[in-house]
Design an enzyme around this catalytic site. Structure first.
Site, PDB file in Angstrom:
ATOM      1  N   GLY A 687       4.999  -9.061  -6.124  1.00 25.07           N
ATOM      2  CA  GLY A 687       4.284  -8.711  -4.938  1.00 25.07           C
ATOM      3  C   GLY A 687       2.498  -8.794  -5.432  1.00 25.07           C
ATOM      4  O   GLY A 687       2.215  -9.147  -6.411  1.00 25.07           O
ATOM      5  N   SER A 688       1.919  -8.944  -4.212  1.00 27.27           N
ATOM      6  CA  SER A 688       0.363  -8.983  -4.508  1.00 27.27           C
ATOM      7  C   SER A 688      -0.394  -8.188  -3.457  1.00 27.27           C
ATOM      8  O   SER A 688       0.572  -7.793  -2.358  1.00 27.27           O
ATOM      9  CB  SER A 688      -0.001 -10.191  -4.381  1.00 27.27           C
ATOM     10  OG  SER A 688       0.119 -10.795  -3.166  1.00 27.27           O
ATOM     11  N   ASP A 811      -2.548   7.326   2.848  1.00 31.49           N
ATOM     12  CA  ASP A 811      -1.897   5.966   3.295  1.00 31.49           C
ATOM     13  C   ASP A 811      -0.430   6.172   3.018  1.00 31.49           C
ATOM     14  O   ASP A 811       0.380   5.360   2.688  1.00 31.49           O
ATOM     15  CB  ASP A 811      -2.226   4.827   2.313  1.00 31.49           C
ATOM     16  CG  ASP A 811      -2.169   3.532   2.741  1.00 31.49           C
ATOM     17  OD1 ASP A 811      -1.633   3.304   4.033  1.00 31.49           O
ATOM     18  OD2 ASP A 811      -2.160   2.334   2.237  1.00 31.49           O
TER      19      ASP A 811
END
Length: 988
Positions: A687-688, A811
């Site tokens: 992932g990034s 978040d």
């Protein structure tokens, strides 16, 4: 001895008395300012008693009687003041008006010291932070004419003393979180001209029939006040009404015929209720009415000629079940500005003279059954801004006159049977959105489209458009969405696409586009979706695509693309990935050699993989000698390279640690940073994000870790520094079973990484919404979803209530709730989290304001739009959205919800809709009104629910809607959410 005339003597005495009185008022004002008010902006700096400044009539916010200089009014609106209620002002005996709106005044208002103010006629405190129960007023407040307490944090029921203001003309309690129901005793206020009880958190209750006695009312505002039951016939007694607003409630039954008695009515707002039946013919008697909105109800029948003849400015009938044809007379109305009748069952043709006699600005007839041609004069008045006709059976050409409509900025005409050429000037209009999809239109896009400088969405899929995509389209710097799919476009993709910095979605599948994919697409850093499938593209895949930071949908299938698959694509976090049916060759990068990607590479016979049936294996057994030779050469070269590398660089994976590395260990571990360095390779990227890459690292011991390597070096991103600091400061000391464990961190000059426990099942968002097939995770059943909800709630409750200091995550979303091998949830990603500093003012504990908006689209609480006071309740709202995701299986902004609607609005509407007995296999509950609620459209169809599970799901839905209340004060704490969830689980 001097003889002074009696009249002159009396005048001198009176002057002295007034001077003393004026000085006394000045002393009261300055004393109150010092003791009760904080004036950080210095607006009251002239409140000083000096030699030449003793008369307060010259001070800011003070009004005096012009004849005797007595202070009569204090108006300090919008001066940025802090403090509590200034009771001391009421020691000024001539004061009759206190107006303190739009400040930061807080605390409770006590009835005992408030009795000082019994002479007041006007008290306006709107837009502050007063809390606690509404203030009680003693019988001495008989002169009170205006009481406005709007937009505070008052709670509790309306006191009975409010029914004893015999002189009151205006009562405004809008925007508070009050309890009880709308009290009938307010009907005693027979002098009222305005009654404002909108956006108040009442319990479900009816409109008191006794309100018919308020015959002097000109404004009755009861929007979003939890009203239920029918509109009483007595409403017709309010013959002075100019504005009647009962919108956004749960009102049922038919609109009473008596409403036609309100001859002075200018505005009637009944939208977003559950009203049924036909529109009463008596509405046609309301000839003074200019604004009429009965949208979002369950109204039926045809629109009669009498009602259609009203000279309305805004006419809103949308989201009902109206049928039949529109009376032709409706197009003759000279006042008509807004016409919204979408989502109904109207038939026939649209009156040809629409717009000919009025200055239409908005025309929305979408999702009906209209046929025939578009009215040619819609923009006759040169004011039309929104033209929305999608979802009908309209045919024929787009009128040439539409191309002359310079006021147009929003056009949606998809899903009709329109044909012919689009007028050239229509392409050039200053539109923000142009949607013509799924018609039978033809022709090409002219180069003059470059004149549409503010165009953000160009959606023309499913037509017969042809020709090349004009290069001048690159002049449209505001473009976010380009959908040209399922047409006949040819030529190549414009290489200037790099100029479209705001592009988010590009869909051009099913055309005849040739040439190569321009590498300049890598400059479109906001791109999330790129679909070029079913074309004639050739050449290689530009490695630069792997640099797109948020791309998660890539489909290049059914083309003629050749060459190898760039390993740079492993940097992408893809939900949809398809390179099938091309001419690709070489070895598939090992990071893609997983079952979930298998279908992505089929139809490329020259691709190979290590073990990925049916993709052919890379090692051929037919040429062992050649392989041996190549292997020897490679080994020798590798040894040489390693020796050179060892001499030149002293690699990071040497056993001896670099002394400049700062390693911090937070949990008991059996590995070091040296075990991790060698595995931070492209093949292990999973992932990034904006702050760096995430790797899956498997140690020799068999333990699997998740490692977040943050961007470093000279080009280090500032946000990654903030993420690193926040994660270390917070997760380094937090210990809870439902919060992800930070095991260690390592920081050096050229890199920093964080090591976490590995979550085998990824994120909740991936499990719920990913289109990739997951062999390890089948569709979640309700029991698992409930367990995830409860665990995540417990993690957040720990942060809010048990951590010292308390922490707000900022978040919360499904992608930041990770799942281990047993599907146990962990709250993760604390890059935006902040500790809450609680400041005590006047004995009240307040959360200090946040300086900026944070969070993810679809999860952000509505108060972000109007206040910087953000606290734990913003996390509660976001968690409510996650609960709705678990129930529906849909993303927060799923396109199926419709225009300008998110999951909260969708769930609220679904929960309030009425239905006949439940469908087979779905359990139904009866609500307090005795009406069945059918939530079958709300529930994720992938779940099979038992009767008990359905009942439990209904209870969790109630919690979700409570968490997503518009008012933060109405939301429960996370500790309360945990309690409520546990209570619902007790249903078992």
């Amino acid at each position: 001895m001097i003889n002074i005339p009696t009249s002159l003597f009396l005048l001198l005495v009176l002057s002295c008395i007034l001077q003393v009185s004026s000085n006394g008022d000045a002393e009261i004002l300055t004393r109150v300012k010092r003791s009760r008010l904080l004036d950080p902006e210095g607006n009251l700096n002239d409140w000083l008693i000096t030699g030449d400044n003793r008369n307060p009539c010259n001070w800011t916010g003070i009004t005096c009687n012009s004849q005797n200089d007595a202070v009569t009014a204090i108006d300090l609106s919008d001066y940025g003041l802090f403090g509590g209620f200034p009771y001391g002002f009421c020691r000024i005996r001539t004061l009759i008006n206190i107006t303190l709106s739009k400040n930061n005044l807080n605390g409770t208002i006590d009835s005992s010291p408030l009795s000082l103010c019994s002479r007041i006629q006007v008290l306006i405190l709107t837009g502050n932070i007063f809390s606690g129960k509404l203030p009680e007023f003693s019988p001495e407040f008989r002169n009170l004419l205006v009481l406005e307490l709007e937009s505070n944090l008052f709670s509790g029921e309306i006191p009975e003393s409010y029914g004893k203001f015999t002189s009151l003309r205006l009562l405004n309690l809008n925007g508070n979180s009050l309890g009880g129901i709308v009290p009938a005793f307010l009907s005693n206020l027979t002098e009222l001209t305005r009654l404002e009880l909108a956006y108040v958190g009442f319990e479900p209750g009816p409109i008191p029939a006794t309100f018919g006695s308020l015959t002097k009312l000109s404004n009755l505002h009861l929007t979003n006040s939890n009203l239920v039951g029918e509109i009483p016939d007595s409403i017709g007694n309010l013959v002075s009404l100019v504005n009647l607003d009962l919108a956004q409630n749960g009102l049922t039954g038919e609109i009473p015929e008596s409403i036609g008695k309100l001859k002075s009515l200018n505005q009637l707002e009944l939208f977003d209720n559950k009203l049924t039946g036909k529109l009463p013919e008596s509405i046609g008697d309301l000839t003074a009415m200019r604004n009429f909105d009965v949208s979002q109800n369950n109204l039926t029948g045809e629109l009669t000629e009498k009602i259609a003849s009203l000279q309305l400015v805004s006419f809103h009938l949308n989201d009902n079940f109206f049928s039949g044809e529109l009376p032709r007379v409706i197009a003759l109305n000279p006042n008509l500005v807004e016409f919204k009748i979408f989502n109904n069952g109207f038939t026939g043709t649209l009156p040809r003279r629409f717009g000919k006699f009025s200055g239409l600005t908005l025309f929305d007839v979408s999702t009906n059954k209209f046929s025939g041609k578009l009215p040619p004069h819609l923009c006759y008045g040169k004011r039309l801004g929104n033209l929305i006709t999608f979802g009908n059976r309209l045919s024929g050409d787009i009128p040439e006159s539409y191309g002359e409509c310079g006021s147009l900025n929003y056009v949606r005409m998809a899903d009709n049977k329109l044909s012919g050429l689009v007028p050239v000037k229509f392409w050039e209009l200053p539109l923000t959105r142009l949607e013509l999809s799924n018609n039978q239109l033809q022709g090409s896009i002219p180069s003059s489209i470059s004149n549409a400088r503010v165009l953000s969405q160009l959606e023309i899929s499913g037509n017969k458009f042809s020709g090349e995509i004009p290069v001048r389209i690159c002049d449209l710097g505001e473009l976010r969405v380009v959908d040209l799919s399922r047409n006949r476009f040819s030529g190549s993709l414009p290489s200037c696409i790099n100029r479209l910095k705001n592009l988010e979605r590009v869909d051009m599948q099913e055309n005849m586009i040739a040439g190569e994919i321009p590498s300049s697409v890598s400059s479109c850093v906001k791109l999330t979706e790129l679909n070029l499938s079913y074309n004639r593209l050739r050449g290689g895949i530009p490695p630069e695509i792997g640099e797109l930071p948020v791309l998660n949908y890539l489909d290049l299938s059914k083309n003629r693309i050749s060459g190898e698959i760039p390993s740079e694509l492993l940097k992408l976090k893809l939900n949809q990935f398809n390179l099938s049916d091309n001419k690709l060759s070489g070895k598939i990068p090992s990071g893609f050699q997983q079952d979930v990607f298998k279908q992505s590479f089929l139809g490329n016979p020259n691709l190979c993989a290590t073990d990925m049936d049916p993709i052919r294996p890379c090692r051929s057994k037919t040429e062992p000698r050649l392989i041996l030779v190549i292997s020897v050469v490679c080994i020798v070269a590798l040894i040489g390279a390693l020796v050179w590398l060892f001499i030149k660089t002293k690699p990071l994976f040497q056993r001896k640690p670099n002394r400049t590395n700062n390693v911090t260990i937070f949990q008991r571990i059996e590995f070091t940073e040296e075990d991790i360095y060698p595995q931070l390779t492209e093949d292990n990227v999973i992932g990034s994000g904006g702050s760096g890459l995430v790797y899956r690292v498997t140690l020799k011991s068999g333990q699997t870790l998740a490692v977040k390597k943050l961007w470093g070096g000279p080009g280090r991103k500032p946000e990654s520094e903030s993420v690193f600091r926040s994660e270390v400061e917070i997760l380094g000391r937090v210990r809870h079973g439902n919060i992800v464990k930070l095991l260690m961190c390592c920081s050096g000059e050229e890199f920093r990484f964080l090591v976490y426990e590995f979550m085998e099942n990824g994120s909740l968002g991936d499990v719920l919404h990913s289109e990739k097939e997951r062999s390890a995770v089948s569709p979640l059943d309700w029991t698992t979803r409930f367990s995830i909800a409860l665990g995540a709630a417990q993690g957040l409750a720990y942060l809010h209530h048990d951590s010292v200091p308390a922490i707000v995550h900022r978040d919360v979303k499904s992608n930041n709730i990770l799942l281990d091998h047993e599907m146990k949830p962990r709250v993760a990603d604390f890059g935006l989290a902040k500790p809450l500093r609680r400041e005590v003012n006047n004995g009240v504990s307040d959360v200090s304001p946040m300086s900026c908006v944070a969070g993810s689209y679809g999860y952000i609480a509505p108060e972000y739009g109007y206040t910087s006071r953000v606290n734990e309740k913003s996390d509660v709202y976001s968690f409510g959205v996650v609960l709705l995701e678990l129930i529906t299986g849909k993303r927060p902004n799923d396109s199926s919800f419709g225009e300008n609607k998110d999951i909260v609005k969708f769930a609220m509407e679904s929960a309030l809709c009425y239905s006949s007995p439940s469908p087979e296999g779905k359990a139904m509950n009866q609500d307090s009104l005795g009406n069945f609620r059918d939530l079958s459209k709300l529930v994720d169809p992938k779940m099979e629910l038992s009767t008990r599970e359905y009942e439990e799901m209904e209870k969790v839905l109630e919690i979700a809607l409570l968490c997503t209340s518009s008012f933060p004060i109405s939301r429960p704490t996370m500790r309360k959410v945990v309690e409520l969830l546990k209570e619902k689980k007790a249903l078992e």
